[in-house]
Design an enzyme around this catalytic site. Sequence first.
Site, PDB file in Angstrom:
ATOM      1  N   GLY A  17       5.016 -32.641  -2.857  1.00 48.07           N
ATOM      2  CA  GLY A  17       5.258 -32.527  -4.138  1.00 48.07           C
ATOM      3  C   GLY A  17       5.729 -31.226  -4.752  1.00 48.07           C
ATOM      4  O   GLY A  17       5.457 -30.302  -4.007  1.00 48.07           O
ATOM      5  N   GLU A  57      -2.077 -47.181 -11.779  1.00 51.14           N
ATOM      6  CA  GLU A  57      -1.783 -45.755 -12.018  1.00 51.14           C
ATOM      7  C   GLU A  57      -1.959 -45.602 -13.384  1.00 51.14           C
ATOM      8  O   GLU A  57      -1.721 -46.699 -14.375  1.00 51.14           O
ATOM      9  CB  GLU A  57      -0.399 -45.253 -11.707  1.00 51.14           C
ATOM     10  CG  GLU A  57      -0.188 -45.119 -10.045  1.00 51.14           C
ATOM     11  CD  GLU A  57      -1.340 -44.299  -9.486  1.00 51.14           C
ATOM     12  OE1 GLU A  57      -1.620 -43.081  -9.962  1.00 51.14           O
ATOM     13  OE2 GLU A  57      -1.959 -44.662  -8.290  1.00 51.14           O
ATOM     14  N   ARG A  80     -12.351  -4.998  -1.642  1.00 50.71           N
ATOM     15  CA  ARG A  80     -11.259  -5.812  -1.414  1.00 50.71           C
ATOM     16  C   ARG A  80     -11.328  -6.320   0.170  1.00 50.71           C
ATOM     17  O   ARG A  80     -12.263  -5.939   0.834  1.00 50.71           O
ATOM     18  CB  ARG A  80     -10.116  -4.882  -1.539  1.00 50.71           C
ATOM     19  CG  ARG A  80      -9.634  -4.686  -3.112  1.00 50.71           C
ATOM     20  CD  ARG A  80      -8.535  -3.792  -3.292  1.00 50.71           C
ATOM     21  NE  ARG A  80      -7.403  -4.157  -2.813  1.00 50.71           N
ATOM     22  CZ  ARG A  80      -6.498  -3.391  -2.538  1.00 50.71           C
ATOM     23  NH1 ARG A  80      -6.356  -2.029  -3.069  1.00 50.71           N
ATOM     24  NH2 ARG A  80      -5.364  -3.780  -2.306  1.00 50.71           N
ATOM     25  N   LYS A 108     -11.146  -1.005   0.484  1.00 51.92           N
ATOM     26  CA  LYS A 108     -10.286  -1.976   1.111  1.00 51.92           C
ATOM     27  C   LYS A 108     -10.159  -1.627   2.834  1.00 51.92           C
ATOM     28  O   LYS A 108      -9.979  -0.364   3.039  1.00 51.92           O
ATOM     29  CB  LYS A 108      -8.816  -1.751   0.652  1.00 51.92           C
ATOM     30  CG  LYS A 108      -7.756  -2.851   1.165  1.00 51.92           C
ATOM     31  CD  LYS A 108      -6.524  -2.563   0.660  1.00 51.92           C
ATOM     32  CE  LYS A 108      -6.020  -1.202   1.325  1.00 51.92           C
ATOM     33  NZ  LYS A 108      -5.689  -1.332   2.508  1.00 51.92           N
ATOM     34  N   HIS A 143     -20.149   5.768  -7.314  1.00 51.45           N
ATOM     35  CA  HIS A 143     -19.303   5.595  -8.408  1.00 51.45           C
ATOM     36  C   HIS A 143     -17.798   6.479  -8.394  1.00 51.45           C
ATOM     37  O   HIS A 143     -17.731   7.208  -7.903  1.00 51.45           O
ATOM     38  CB  HIS A 143     -20.123   5.855  -9.739  1.00 51.45           C
ATOM     39  CG  HIS A 143     -20.973   7.321  -9.922  1.00 51.45           C
ATOM     40  ND1 HIS A 143     -22.317   7.337  -9.994  1.00 51.45           N
ATOM     41  CD2 HIS A 143     -20.946   8.450  -8.934  1.00 51.45           C
ATOM     42  CE1 HIS A 143     -22.791   8.553  -9.774  1.00 51.45           C
ATOM     43  NE2 HIS A 143     -22.137   9.175  -9.158  1.00 51.45           N
ATOM     44  N   TYR A 165     -12.485   5.470  -4.449  1.00 47.53           N
ATOM     45  CA  TYR A 165     -11.600   4.566  -3.613  1.00 47.53           C
ATOM     46  C   TYR A 165     -11.580   4.938  -2.362  1.00 47.53           C
ATOM     47  O   TYR A 165     -11.435   5.833  -1.657  1.00 47.53           O
ATOM     48  CB  TYR A 165     -10.179   4.880  -4.309  1.00 47.53           C
ATOM     49  CG  TYR A 165      -9.238   3.946  -3.152  1.00 47.53           C
ATOM     50  CD1 TYR A 165      -9.347   2.579  -3.081  1.00 47.53           C
ATOM     51  CD2 TYR A 165      -8.425   4.392  -2.376  1.00 47.53           C
ATOM     52  CE1 TYR A 165      -8.601   1.747  -2.472  1.00 47.53           C
ATOM     53  CE2 TYR A 165      -7.367   3.856  -1.502  1.00 47.53           C
ATOM     54  CZ  TYR A 165      -7.694   2.359  -1.609  1.00 47.53           C
ATOM     55  OH  TYR A 165      -6.894   1.667  -0.775  1.00 47.53           O
ATOM     56  N   ALA A 217     -18.999  11.229  -6.422  1.00 42.85           N
ATOM     57  CA  ALA A 217     -18.087  10.603  -7.584  1.00 42.85           C
ATOM     58  C   ALA A 217     -16.682  11.115  -7.710  1.00 42.85           C
ATOM     59  O   ALA A 217     -16.414  12.356  -7.487  1.00 42.85           O
ATOM     60  CB  ALA A 217     -19.101  10.759  -8.794  1.00 42.85           C
ATOM     61  N   ARG A 219      -9.496  24.683  -2.556  1.00 40.98           N
ATOM     62  CA  ARG A 219      -9.135  24.899  -3.933  1.00 40.98           C
ATOM     63  C   ARG A 219      -9.094  26.218  -4.415  1.00 40.98           C
ATOM     64  O   ARG A 219      -9.430  27.230  -3.602  1.00 40.98           O
ATOM     65  CB  ARG A 219     -10.301  23.989  -4.863  1.00 40.98           C
ATOM     66  CG  ARG A 219     -11.790  24.986  -4.689  1.00 40.98           C
ATOM     67  CD  ARG A 219     -12.686  24.320  -5.321  1.00 40.98           C
ATOM     68  NE  ARG A 219     -13.759  25.033  -5.028  1.00 40.98           N
ATOM     69  CZ  ARG A 219     -15.083  24.507  -5.023  1.00 40.98           C
ATOM     70  NH1 ARG A 219     -15.325  23.225  -5.071  1.00 40.98           N
ATOM     71  NH2 ARG A 219     -16.248  25.331  -5.036  1.00 40.98           N
TER      72      ARG A 219
END
Length: 426
Positions: A12, A148, A286, A304, A316, A319, A333, A393
Site C-alpha cells: 500500500g 467493506e 539513547r 548514547k 545531572h 552528555y 554536573a 584551564r
Amino acid sequence: MSEVDVVILAAGKGSRMKDDLSKPLHKVAGLPMLEWICRAVRKFNPKNIIAVQGADEDFSSYVDETVVQKEQLGSADALRCAFPKIDAEKLIVINADMPLMTENDLVDLVEKGEGFDAALLTADLKKPFGYGRVIPVGERNVVEQIVEERDATADQKKLHLVNAGVYLFRADYIKRAINNVTTDNSQSEYYLTDALPGAKIVQVADWHDILGVNTQQQLAAVSKIARKRINDQIMANGVTMIDPLTTYIDANVLVGTGTIIKPGTVIEHDSVIGAENEIGPYAHLREKTVTGIDVHIGNFVETKNAKIGDHTHIGHLTYVGDAEVGQAVNIGAGTIFVNYDGKNKHMTKVGDRAFIGSNSKLVAPVEIASEAITAAGSTITDNVDQHAMGIARQRQTNKSDFWQRMPHEDFATEYDAKHDQRDDQP
C-alpha cells in the site's frame, strides 16, 4: 502445527500518512511496524516470511522473501503475487500496519482454524467505522459475507463484528478460490475477503490487537498502547515506575529488577539497564546504553552508545556518548563527552573510581585512568594517568575595583534610590 508460510501485505502507498516514509517502516516504540509483525510471526517458526511490496520498496532486510505488486489492484491481487513463493501447506496473510498483533492471536487463529479451508481474526468493536463488517451464518461461527465499510448498507454498518485483516488459508484452497474473486465493488479492486465465505471466525481477546495504522494520529494511538504494554511488562518484572504515563521505553530494552525509573525518562532501543539503578527524572538514554548494577543517571542526563559500570553516578546535566565508563565513577554536573569531530565519532574511556569534576569537557579520543581526577571546568584533550589530576584551564585572576567600570554601577545606584523612596513612604 503444520508448516505455515506468512505473507505480509505491504504494498500500500500509505498516502494518508502525508510523508515520504514507507508506511510499514513508521516506528512504534522504536521498531518499524513491519518488524513488529515479523517478531510476532517468528515466534511460531514459519517456513517463510514473504512481503508483498510496491515497486519502489525494499523490505528484504526484514523478511525471507519479497515479491512486487506492480499495480495496486487490491488485497487478493497482492496475495496472488506471492503464490510462486508459497511452499507450505498453510499460509497466514496479514497486513503490515498492525503492530499490536500478538503471537497468541496468531497461534489461536491457526489452532481454531484447523479443519477449515480458511479462518480469520475478528473483533467486536463499539465504534466499527472504517472496518469491514463480518456477517456470520446464523449462530454458526463461520462467515456468510464480509462487507467493506464503503460498500455496506445502513443496516450492515450497524454491525459490530469486524474483520481484522488477518487470515489463515489452506494453500491449495486459496490458490483456487482467488480465481473467482471479481472487482464488483466500489473500489473496482480484487478483495481477498470475497474468498472467505465459510471461513472460521476467530475472535481476538483484546480488540486493541487488531488496530491498524493509516494516519499519523492512528500511529500515535497505537504507539501509546504499545508503550503501556511495554511498561506493564517491565513493572511486572520488579521495576518501579513513578509515573508510567511519562516514561517512554522502546520495545527492545531490558531493565533489571529493583530499578527505579522516574518521570520524564526516555530509554531507546538496544539498551540494557542493570538491576538496582535509579534513572531520571528527565533522563534520555539513547540507543545502546548499557548500565551495570546500582547506577544513578539523574535529571537532564543524555547517554548514547555508552557502557557504564556498577555503582557509577552521573547526577545531572551531562552528555555521555560513545564511552566506556568504569565502576564507582563520579561524573560531575555539566560534563560533556565531546565525541564528534565533524566527521567521525570517537571513544572516551574512564577507569574505575575516577572523579570527573563539574563542567569538564572530555575531548575524544581520550582516556581517564582509574582513580584519576579532572579539575572542574577543564577541557581535557590528553590522557590522564592513574592517580593524577588533569587541569586544563587558566588560573583565576581577580581584578580589583572592576565594578565601577561596568554599567551595572549606574543601574545599582538607580535601583537603590528607588527602594529608598519606597522605604520612606508610610
